[in-house]
Enzyme design. Sequence first.
Site, PDB file in Angstrom:
ATOM      1  N   THR A  53       0.869  -1.222  -0.050  1.00 54.98           N
ATOM      2  CA  THR A  53       0.207  -0.029   0.087  1.00 54.98           C
ATOM      3  C   THR A  53       0.875   1.222  -0.146  1.00 54.98           C
ATOM      4  OG1 THR A  53      -0.092   0.200   2.483  1.00 54.98           O
ATOM      5  CG2 THR A  53      -1.777  -1.322   1.531  1.00 54.98           C
ATOM      6  N   LYS A  54       2.229   1.065   0.120  1.00 56.45           N
ATOM      7  CA  LYS A  54       2.948   2.166   0.353  1.00 56.45           C
ATOM      8  C   LYS A  54       2.732   3.249  -0.973  1.00 56.45           C
ATOM      9  CE  LYS A  54       7.474   0.452  -0.783  1.00 56.45           C
ATOM     10  NZ  LYS A  54       8.789   0.032  -0.179  1.00 56.45           N
ATOM     11  N   GLU A  55       2.920   2.946  -1.912  1.00 54.45           N
ATOM     12  CA  GLU A  55       2.583   3.654  -3.184  1.00 54.45           C
ATOM     13  C   GLU A  55       1.303   4.625  -3.045  1.00 54.45           C
ATOM     14  OE1 GLU A  55       4.376   4.682  -5.324  1.00 54.45           O
ATOM     15  OE2 GLU A  55       2.959   5.729  -6.778  1.00 54.45           O
ATOM     16  N   SER A  95       1.559   7.069  -0.123  1.00 55.30           N
ATOM     17  CA  SER A  95       2.560   8.199  -0.867  1.00 55.30           C
ATOM     18  C   SER A  95       1.618   9.266  -1.475  1.00 55.30           C
ATOM     19  CB  SER A  95       3.539   7.490  -1.462  1.00 55.30           C
ATOM     20  OG  SER A  95       4.334   6.642  -0.745  1.00 55.30           O
TER      21      SER A  95
END
Length: 584
Positions: free
Chosen positions: A267-269, A272
Amino acid sequence: MTKMRVRFAPSPTGALHIGGVRTALYDYLLAKKHGGTFVLRIEDTDQKRYVEGAEDYIINALKWCGLEPDEGPGIGGDFGPYRQSERKEIYQKYIQQLLDDGHAYYAFDTAEELDAMRDKVKAEGKHSFQYDASTRMLMRNSLSMSESSVKELLDNGVPFTIRFKMPEDQEVTVNDLIREEVIFQTNELDDKVLMKSGGLPTYHLANIVDDHLMEITHVIRGEEWLPSTGLHVMMYRCFGWEDSMPKFAHLPLILKPAPSTYVTKRTKEKFSESFAIEFMKTTELEMDYEDAKKVITQVFSNPKDIQSQLKIGKNDDGKKKAVKTFLKNAMYGKLSKRDGDRLGFPVFPLSWEGKTEIDSFVGFKEIGFDADAVNNFLVFLGWNPGTEQEMFSMKEMIDTFSLKRVGKSGAKFDYEKARWFNQQYLMNKDDRKIAEELMVLLSEKRLGLDLAFLEKVAAMMKERVHFIPEILESGYYLFEPVKSYDNKTILKRWKPENMEKMIILAETLKGIMSFDASIIESKVKQFMEEQELGFGEVLPILRLAVSGTTMGPSVFDIMALLGHEETNNRMTLSYKYFDELIAE
Ligand code: GLU
């Protein structure tokens, strides 16, 4: 001994946040445990913040959670009215008492005069202005002015507020049931407004008068009220009510979830991007979206280590610092109602339709949570039983709860835990009850299903989902024809040369008299032996044929539920489709 009376005193300023529900739950548990009374009082004296529909929302939310008050608006009781807007005369009487006893005074300072004073103090470089013993004689009030000028102003209808005259040089000790001893020096406290210029009380006055008149024995509320408690105790003292003052318990904050629970490799994208968008909306710096996102991506590069990535480094320029500071505020500290939206979980018990989309929220209820699971989840946000037990029925909570086991430090909101609780409740829930809920959800589709069928669906599916509505999504093929197939697995598993044998199986199954899961299973096994086929060649194919996927409950259960004809149809239709797919 006096009977315990615990009140929940929300202000109808919007939907009741999950933190408010936790307070109500603790109020309720404490009252019920001691055979006391749970009182609901609506604190609606702040007209500027009043929101239409909020009172109904509060009442409905408490009802859904099973936290029904014994006394309150619409319920009645011996201490009403329970809406502060209906108690104006009462506050008049008590403010008069404070005025007569010299504990309160009229203040005529206008908003402009107060602003000017604030600016002056600021310009002199002193602490910010406080209306208190050190400044009150410089202001325009009934302490600094002559009696005749005060009378004249009052007679001429000049607007005024009434302020509390905070006594000097006293110490106030609050024996909080959670924080223990908290000491306030009155010289540090200001002269709070108790009555606003329109004749309406402020929170402080109405709250103290009502807790006293309603014979409240215990006040449980959020930590943010702790700083006001010195004033409150002082007011009890000045009213002469200190002996019967309620006991206070200030609950720890509910904190935002740990970043590692939602920022992951997967999920980091996404996060971000969304944090960068939010940063861009709030910052006044000249900065590109891409640059902001780059800093955030770097912070999220190792999701397990976000906190240390957020430390401001020696070489960080102003922009980088700004992004990191923004992230710190956005990801740590008190849970806010906006967090739900940005992180994708509910923070309200019921959905709330605000004026705008950004003011509207989906509730735990609408997502499919069981109210018992929500209570069980909430009781742990601050309290613990001191044992390993996690599942608590309402009765067990009432028996076990005690303020002594409520901690001081903030409790992190963990949505995965809430989902886990719901799953546990669902697994233990009666199939019939689940079936009834499914029936309601399905009623719009008019599929003509009966409860007995849905009960079987419930039994098969309840351990595989977190929420009842999910049964209809992941198990849709139990109600409708297969809509989509897992083509990748079909390409891997389907052997066109087995077609004939698989048709024999379909025919064999068609001939079974009682179409029961265990009989189907033994027939399938017998077939595999006779045809010398392995599990891997048959079972995934059967599963794909009847459900389109390789996941879900036992394939024999699915077939039994679908029945003879439907199973046979699906098998033959699917085989054709598999063949076509391979041929492409
Ligand atoms: N009306 C206040 C609130 O909504 C109540 C605080 C208290 O319990 O004293 O937070």
